[in-house]
Write an enzyme that holds these catalytic residues in place. Structure first.
Site, PDB file in Angstrom:
ATOM      1  N   SER A 139       0.839  -1.215   0.000  1.00  0.00           N
ATOM      2  CA  SER A 139       0.000   0.000   0.000  1.00  0.00           C
ATOM      3  C   SER A 139       0.865   1.253   0.000  1.00  0.00           C
ATOM      4  O   SER A 139       0.577   2.231  -0.711  1.00  0.00           O
ATOM      5  CB  SER A 139      -0.884   0.027   1.261  1.00  0.00           C
ATOM      6  OG  SER A 139      -1.803  -1.020   1.239  1.00  0.00           O
ATOM      7  N   SER A 174     -13.187   1.661   3.395  1.00  0.00           N
ATOM      8  CA  SER A 174     -12.246   1.296   2.331  1.00  0.00           C
ATOM      9  C   SER A 174     -11.236   2.406   2.120  1.00  0.00           C
ATOM     10  O   SER A 174     -11.607   3.542   1.794  1.00  0.00           O
ATOM     11  CB  SER A 174     -13.009   1.043   1.026  1.00  0.00           C
ATOM     12  OG  SER A 174     -12.129   1.161  -0.074  1.00  0.00           O
ATOM     13  N   GLN A 205      -9.212   2.520  -0.265  1.00  0.00           N
ATOM     14  CA  GLN A 205      -9.148   2.834  -1.699  1.00  0.00           C
ATOM     15  C   GLN A 205     -10.189   3.882  -2.059  1.00  0.00           C
ATOM     16  O   GLN A 205      -9.899   4.825  -2.806  1.00  0.00           O
ATOM     17  CB  GLN A 205      -9.317   1.555  -2.521  1.00  0.00           C
ATOM     18  CG  GLN A 205      -8.146   0.605  -2.302  1.00  0.00           C
ATOM     19  CD  GLN A 205      -8.265  -0.714  -3.031  1.00  0.00           C
ATOM     20  OE1 GLN A 205      -9.269  -0.987  -3.687  1.00  0.00           O
ATOM     21  NE2 GLN A 205      -7.249  -1.544  -2.910  1.00  0.00           N
ATOM     22  N   ARG A 242     -14.246  -6.753 -10.110  1.00  0.00           N
ATOM     23  CA  ARG A 242     -14.303  -6.003  -8.843  1.00  0.00           C
ATOM     24  C   ARG A 242     -15.070  -4.692  -9.020  1.00  0.00           C
ATOM     25  O   ARG A 242     -14.900  -4.006 -10.023  1.00  0.00           O
ATOM     26  CB  ARG A 242     -12.873  -5.767  -8.319  1.00  0.00           C
ATOM     27  CG  ARG A 242     -12.207  -7.096  -8.004  1.00  0.00           C
ATOM     28  CD  ARG A 242     -10.794  -6.942  -7.516  1.00  0.00           C
ATOM     29  NE  ARG A 242     -10.718  -6.301  -6.219  1.00  0.00           N
ATOM     30  CZ  ARG A 242      -9.563  -6.013  -5.611  1.00  0.00           C
ATOM     31  NH1 ARG A 242      -8.413  -6.301  -6.201  1.00  0.00           N
ATOM     32  NH2 ARG A 242      -9.576  -5.455  -4.426  1.00  0.00           N
ATOM     33  N   ASP A 247      -6.989  -8.056   4.903  1.00  0.00           N
ATOM     34  CA  ASP A 247      -6.209  -8.887   3.977  1.00  0.00           C
ATOM     35  C   ASP A 247      -5.584 -10.102   4.676  1.00  0.00           C
ATOM     36  O   ASP A 247      -5.090 -11.011   4.009  1.00  0.00           O
ATOM     37  CB  ASP A 247      -5.112  -8.046   3.308  1.00  0.00           C
ATOM     38  CG  ASP A 247      -5.708  -6.932   2.461  1.00  0.00           C
ATOM     39  OD1 ASP A 247      -6.884  -7.064   2.059  1.00  0.00           O
ATOM     40  OD2 ASP A 247      -5.012  -5.937   2.210  1.00  0.00           O
ATOM     41  N   GLY A 250      -6.051  -3.667  -7.526  1.00  0.00           N
ATOM     42  CA  GLY A 250      -7.212  -2.837  -7.204  1.00  0.00           C
ATOM     43  C   GLY A 250      -6.796  -1.464  -6.694  1.00  0.00           C
ATOM     44  O   GLY A 250      -7.451  -0.462  -6.977  1.00  0.00           O
TER      45      GLY A 250
END
Ligand code: SPQ
Length: 428
Positions: free
Chosen positions: A21, A165, A167, A120, A313, A92
């Site tokens: 990340s 999230s 993201q 996704r 994760d 992603g």
């Protein structure tokens, strides 16, 4: 195909490779900053290499040699319209963060990736970006890749995100930097905060207030050097291996233990694992430590609520851990597992039950009955790196060998995984 046999013991230490990340963000923020950003301990996994290649396609000069990367940024406005589609591969994070960035760039771009990326949901990012005034479309009414973006003027918004999230949050904040006024994202539970931390390192003023994060548009990023801590999501596989393989002591060096990521440490402690945390230090706003795990007597627990984003994760390998604990482990509120590289509830239940576990999949998690001895068999990563590494660790405790199909998926986040496992098996 990779064959894994039972390990008598795992001994030694591993320097955990760079955080995925943080590596992505260091390249992205370096690419839109002004000046030269030097990144050390970058993760040269396939996902982060996809991020580099996307920015090269937009004219950014990037040199990468293993774990060293030099990004010569000329500011957000210097990004050029790509002539071909931007291929994120399996990543992603690349896809969704780039959506936020590209939503404010005055050109056309198309994001695409592999078969898994095509399944996704990307509308979790396009919905708030459309509210900001972006022009975005994609397959199935804008839900799935390929996604096309015609960047333009954006307005700041205040967005209550229905999912915890990082993201989604990061994409909105990247768009917010290019929008008029303030942009605020509020989450139901706190997701990983690397974007906020690294924005500050690049000179962006970020306001954090409980579960909300805000930025004001028009701020420029200034280049800085980034030392990437080791990835706790990679360390997790050896933390579990050390706890469940007999006669083991493993030390994992340079592991990022940022509170928004360290749920695995809490879970191991709550299950009774013999875990020691040493040399706590701060590197670039991120807490780092060395972790030592020994073979442990474990007890089942319930994992739910605010803990879930802190270990999302790690849940596949936590499921394996739970098969070796006494009693039942319940994982709840983890429906996000269904929209990862695979449906990770189905993938874990199918593969571990095939090896003798007793796991029931639920709508939002799993119920794992332990302790169950595991046996060998043929299983597949299904192209998901975290399922592949979890099954390779399972193979260290099975009676009979595990034949793992599609092991190459592991290159996405941990290219040296099998070398490090071999090193620990050899006790070095
Ligand atoms: O990048 P990608 O493919 O989404 O990777 C995964 C992973 O297992 O490596 C998820 F499948 O990690 C995500 C994580 O689940 C990385 C991430 C980030 O860097 O911001 C955030 C999490 O996803 P989300 O959807 O909760 O924001």
């Amino acid at each position: 195909m990779e064959t894994i046999t039972k390990a008598q013991s795992l001994q030694g230490s591993v320097i955990i490779p760079g955080d995925k990340s943080i590596s992505h963000r260091a390249v992205m923020f370096g690419a839109i900053a002004k000046g030269t950003t030097r990144i050390t301990n970058f993760l040269p996994g396939a996902d982060c290499l996809s991020t580099i290649s996307c920015f090269k396609q937009m004219g950014v000069h990037i040199e990468q040699d293993g774990a060293s990367v030099v990004v010569k940024g000329k500011g957000m406005d210097a990004l050029q319209e790509p002539t071909e589609l931007l291929n994120v591969g399996n990543s992603g994070t690349t896809f969704r963060l780039m959506m936020g960035l590209l939503a404010g760039r005055p050109f056309h771009s198309v994001l695409a990736g592999d078969e898994s990326i095509a399944k996704r949901p990307m509308n979790r990012v396009s919905i708030p970006l459309l509210q900001m005034g972006a022009t975005i479309d994609g397959r199935n009414n804008g839900t799935f890749a390929p996604i096309s973006i015609r960047g333009g003027n954006l307005n700041g918004i205040s967005y209550d995100s229905p999912v915890a999230s990082a993201q989604v949050k990061s994409a909105i904040l990247l768009a917010g930097l290019q929008a008029t006024g303030n942009t605020t994202v509020t989450e139901t539970h706190r997701s990983r905060n690397h974007t906020e931390n690294m924005f500050e390192s690049f000179g962006v003023n970020v306001i954090r207030d409980g579960l909300s994060v805000s930025v004001t548009g028009g701020q420029e990023l200034k280049a800085t050097n980034v030392e990437v801590p080791g990835d706790i999501s990679s360390a997790a596989f050896f933390l579990v291996a050390g706890a469940i393989v007999p006669d083991s002591t493993i030390t994992l060096l340079n592991v990022g233990i940022n509170h928004t990521r360290s749920g695995i440490v809490d879970v191991l402690e709550q299950m009774g694992a013999d875990l020691t945390i040493q040399n706590k230090r701060i590197v670039n706003q991120e807490e780092v430590a060395d972790l030592t795990i020994k073979t442990s007597e474990l007890t089942g627990i319930t994992i739910e609520g605010e803990m879930i984003p802190r270990l999302i994760d790690e849940l596949p390998v936590i499921a394996l851990l739970a098969t070796q604990a006494q009693g039942t482990t319940v994982i709840k509120n983890a429906e996000e597992l269904k929209v990862k590289e695979t449906n990770r509830i189905d993938a874990v239940v199918h593969a571990l039950n095939k090896l003798g576990a007793s796991i029931e999949g639920t709508g939002d998690g799993m119920i794992i009955k332990g302790h169950t001895p595991l046996h060998g068999g043929e299983v597949s990563s299904l192209g998901d790196h975290r399922i592949g590494m979890m099954l390779a660790v399972a193979g260290c405790i099975t009676d009979g060998k595990v034949n793992l199909k599609l092991p190459e998926a592991i290159r996405v986040s941990y290219p040296d995984f099998f070398d490090h496992l071999k090193q620990l098996r050899a006790g070095s």
